[in-house]
Design an enzyme around this catalytic site. Structure first.
Site, short mmCIF file in Angstrom:
data_model
loop_
_atom_site.label_atom_id
_atom_site.label_comp_id
_atom_site.label_asym_id
_atom_site.label_seq_id
_atom_site.Cartn_x
_atom_site.Cartn_y
_atom_site.Cartn_z
N HIS A 58 31.37 50.85 -39.14
CA HIS A 58 30.56 49.83 -38.47
C HIS A 58 31.46 48.91 -37.67
O HIS A 58 32.20 48.09 -38.22
CB HIS A 58 29.75 49.01 -39.49
CG HIS A 58 28.78 48.07 -38.84
ND1 HIS A 58 27.42 48.29 -38.82
CD2 HIS A 58 28.97 46.89 -38.18
CE1 HIS A 58 26.81 47.29 -38.19
NE2 HIS A 58 27.74 46.43 -37.79
N HIS A 60 32.10 47.02 -33.39
CA HIS A 60 31.57 46.67 -32.07
C HIS A 60 32.71 46.73 -31.06
O HIS A 60 33.34 45.72 -30.74
CB HIS A 60 30.93 45.28 -32.11
CG HIS A 60 29.69 45.21 -32.93
ND1 HIS A 60 28.43 45.39 -32.42
CD2 HIS A 60 29.53 45.02 -34.27
CE1 HIS A 60 27.53 45.28 -33.38
NE2 HIS A 60 28.18 45.07 -34.52
N GLN A 153 20.98 44.55 -29.25
CA GLN A 153 21.47 43.31 -29.86
C GLN A 153 20.44 42.18 -29.81
O GLN A 153 20.30 41.40 -30.75
CB GLN A 153 22.74 42.86 -29.12
CG GLN A 153 23.26 41.48 -29.50
CD GLN A 153 24.04 41.46 -30.79
OE1 GLN A 153 25.10 42.07 -30.88
NE2 GLN A 153 23.52 40.78 -31.79
N HIS A 211 21.30 47.46 -37.99
CA HIS A 211 21.65 46.14 -38.52
C HIS A 211 20.39 45.66 -39.24
O HIS A 211 19.35 45.46 -38.62
CB HIS A 211 21.96 45.18 -37.38
CG HIS A 211 23.29 45.36 -36.74
ND1 HIS A 211 23.67 46.53 -36.12
CD2 HIS A 211 24.35 44.50 -36.62
CE1 HIS A 211 24.89 46.38 -35.63
NE2 HIS A 211 25.33 45.17 -35.92
N GLU A 214 20.48 41.03 -41.96
CA GLU A 214 21.74 40.29 -41.92
C GLU A 214 21.40 38.80 -41.89
O GLU A 214 21.53 38.12 -40.87
CB GLU A 214 22.57 40.69 -40.70
CG GLU A 214 23.97 40.10 -40.72
CD GLU A 214 24.78 40.44 -39.47
OE1 GLU A 214 25.94 39.99 -39.41
OE2 GLU A 214 24.27 41.12 -38.57
N ASP A 310 33.33 45.75 -38.80
CA ASP A 310 32.37 45.01 -37.98
C ASP A 310 33.00 44.49 -36.70
O ASP A 310 32.58 44.86 -35.61
CB ASP A 310 31.74 43.88 -38.78
CG ASP A 310 30.45 43.36 -38.14
OD1 ASP A 310 29.94 44.02 -37.23
OD2 ASP A 310 29.96 42.30 -38.56
#
Length: 433
Positions: A58, A60, A153, A211, A214, A310
Site C-alpha cells: 500500500h 502512493h 481520492q 481505502h 480510515e 502508505d
C-alpha cells in the site's frame, strides 16, 4: 554443474540455518546444505539472514518525495494532507512525477523492496499521475514490480468526474480497482460506492483494494459492505481492505461479528502502521487511540494481514525511508506483538503475506522461484525487525543490483574491543548453549 550465483551458509526466515542457495538462469535451482559446485559469483552469508524481497502492498507513488511542494504540512494531520494534495495536483507535471517516482524506486531497491502496489489518484481529469506511473511501471520492470490501483481520492461519487476517470485509468492499463467509501458525502453513498466498485471489478476480472474506514468513527463500517460484496460477487481472495482504522474504535461485541465475516470472505487486510499511528486519534485528548486495525485478532482467525508503508515524504506523512522493516517494527509496538511468534508474523506481513495480495508469481525461497532475495545483516527474522539492519546484498533474477557495507563502528576505549558489530548482539537462549 556451474551456477550463476551461489550463496553459502545463510539462515532463512523459517529458522533453517547453514543453507546454501544456488541460482541459474534467474531462478533458484537448489536450497540445501553443502552445495559444492562452481559458480560465477559466490556470496558467503556468514550465518546471516536471506529473505525473499520486501513488498509494500500500500503506497502512493504519485505523491512520494513531494514533501514541501507547494508547502509543508504544518499540522501533520490527515485533513491538512488531503488539502495539500488538492493544492499540489494542479501543479503536477508528467516529468516531475516520473522523476520523483524513479528516485523513490532507487531508494526502494537499496532497501531490498522489490515490489510495490501503488494507489494513483484518478481525480485529476488530466490523469497525469496515471500516465506517469504507467510509464514508470515499464521503466522499472526489470528490477521492481509495480502494480497500480485506480484510486478516486476525492470520492467515487463525491467528485462528478471520478467514476469516468477511474474507468479511463483501467482502460489505460491500471490493474486494480480502488475506492474510498468513508470519504463519500453520506454513509449510503459510501455503501453504494463499494457496491459499484466491486461490480466493476467483477465485470473486468480485476482485483479490488479500497481505502476503507480510515477514520476514528466506530460507526464507519464499510468493511462489512466490502465483505458482503466480496461474497456476493465471487471475489474471494481478490479483495483488500486497506487501513480499516475504525476497527480500533469499535466495541468488542460488534468486532466479534465483523472479524469472522472478514475471514469468511477471505479479504486481505492492509494496515499501514507508520501513517495510521500518527494520523488517527487526532481528536482525542487522553486516552489516545492508536488507530490500528485489530492485527493480532485478525491473524488469529487466519486472515491474511499485510503491512503497507502508505507514504514517504509526501503531504500526508513527512517521514518514511522505503524500509519495510521500519513498518514491521512499528506494528510490533502498536499491536503489542512482542512475543517471538508474533514478531515473526509481522516479518511475514512485509514479505510472504503481501505477495499473496499482489498475486506475485515466482516469489519465495524454493527451487523454481525467481532468484530475488535480500541478504540482511541480522541473524534471523526477529533480529531483522529489531535492528532494521543493512541490506548487504539485493539480488534480482540472480544478479546483485544493490549492496551496502556492513555496519561496523570503531571504538577508541582502553580495554574494550576495537570494533562493534551490532548484528552480533543477538540473544542466545541459555538452554541452547
Amino acid at each position: 554443474m556451474t551456477f550463476d550465483l551461489l550463496v553459502k551458509n545463510a539462515n532463512l526466515p523459517d529458522d533453517r540455518t547453514g543453507i546454501d542457495i544456488a541460482v541459474s538462469g534467474g531462478r533458484i535451482v537448489a536450497v540445501e546444505r553443502g552445495i559444492t559446485a562452481e559458480a560465477g559469483r559466490v556470496i558467503d552469508a556468514g550465518g546471516k539472514l536471506i529473505t525473499a524481497p520486501f513488498i509494500d502492498i500500500h503506497f502512493h507513488m504519485d505523491a512520494t518525495l513531494s514533501l514541501g511542494t507547494p508547502r509543508l504540512n504544518r499540522s501533520g494531520t490527515l485533513l491538512e494532507g488531503i488539502q495539500l494534495w488538492g493544492e499540489l495536483k494542479p501543479l503536477l507535471t508528467k516529468e516531475a512525477v516520473i522523476e520523483r517516482a524513479l528516485r523513490y524506486c532507487d531508494l526502494a531497491v537499496s532497501q531490498g523492496l522489490l515490489a510495490v502496489r501503488s494507489h494513483v489518484d484518478v481525480c485529476d481529469d488530466r490523469l497525469v499521475g496515471v500516465e506517469s506511473l504507467l510509464e514508470v511501471r515499464d521503466l522499472v520492470k526489470d528490477y521492481l514490480d509495480l502494480q497500480l490501483v485506480a484510486f478516486p481520492q476525492d470520492g467515487f461519487f463525491r467528485l462528478p468526474t471520478a467514476s469516468k476517470n477511474l474507468v479511463r485509468a483501467l482502460d489505460m492499463g491500471v490493474e486494480v480497482v480502488g475506492g474510498i467509501p468513508h470519504f463519500e458525502r453520506t454513509m449510503e453513498d459510501g455503501r453504494l460506492s463499494v457496491n459499484a466498485l466491486c461490480e466493476l471489478a467483477a465485470e473486468r476480472g480485476l482485483m479490488v483494494d479500497l481505502h476503507c474506514d480510515e477514520t476514528d468513527d466506530p460507526m464507519s463500517r464499510h468493511i462489512e459492505s466490502l465483505a458482503y460484496e466480496t461474497q456476493r460477487l465471487g471475489l474471494k481472495g481478490r479483495v483488500a481492505g486497506s487501513h480499516l482504522t475504525s476497527m480500533h474504535s469499535m466495541d468488542n461485541y460488534y468486532a466479534s461479528k465483523l472479524l469472522p465475516l472478514i475471514a469468511e470472505a477471505e479479504i486481505h487486510c492492509v494496515p499501514n502502521p507508520l501513517a495510521n499511528i500518527v494520523l488517527q486519534g487526532r481528536h482525542d485528548t487522553y486516552p489516545k487511540r492508536r488507530g490500528m486495525m485489530r492485527v493480532p485478532e485478525l491473524m488469529a482467525l487466519g486472515v491474511n494481514v499485510a503491512f503497507g508503508q502508505d507514504s514517504c515524504m509526501d503531504p500526508w506523512y513527512s517521514f518514511g525511508s522505503a524500509d519495510m522493516l521500519e513498518v514491521a517494527h512499528m506494528a510490533v509496538h502498536t499491536g503489542h506483538m512482542t512475543g517471538r511468534e508474533a514478531v515473526k508474523a509481522c516479518f511475514a506481513a512485509i514479505t510472504e503475506n503481501p505477495a499473496k495480495v499482489f498475486g506475485l508469481e515466482g516469489y519465495g525461497l524454493k527451487p523454481g522461484c525467481n532468484a530475488d532475495f535480500v541478504l540482511l545483516e541480522a541473524r534471523d527474522a526477529i533480529e531483522a525487525v529489531r535492528m532494521k539492519p543493512n541490506r548487504l546484498a539485493v539480488v534480482r533474477r540472480g544478479k546483485v543490483i544493490a549492496e551496502t557495507a556492513p555496519r561496523t563502528a570503531s571504538l577508541s576505549i582502553e580495554g574494550r574491543p576495537a570494533t562493534v558489530e551490532p548484528w552480533r548482539y543477538a540473544p542466545v537462549e541459555a538452554s541452547a548453549t
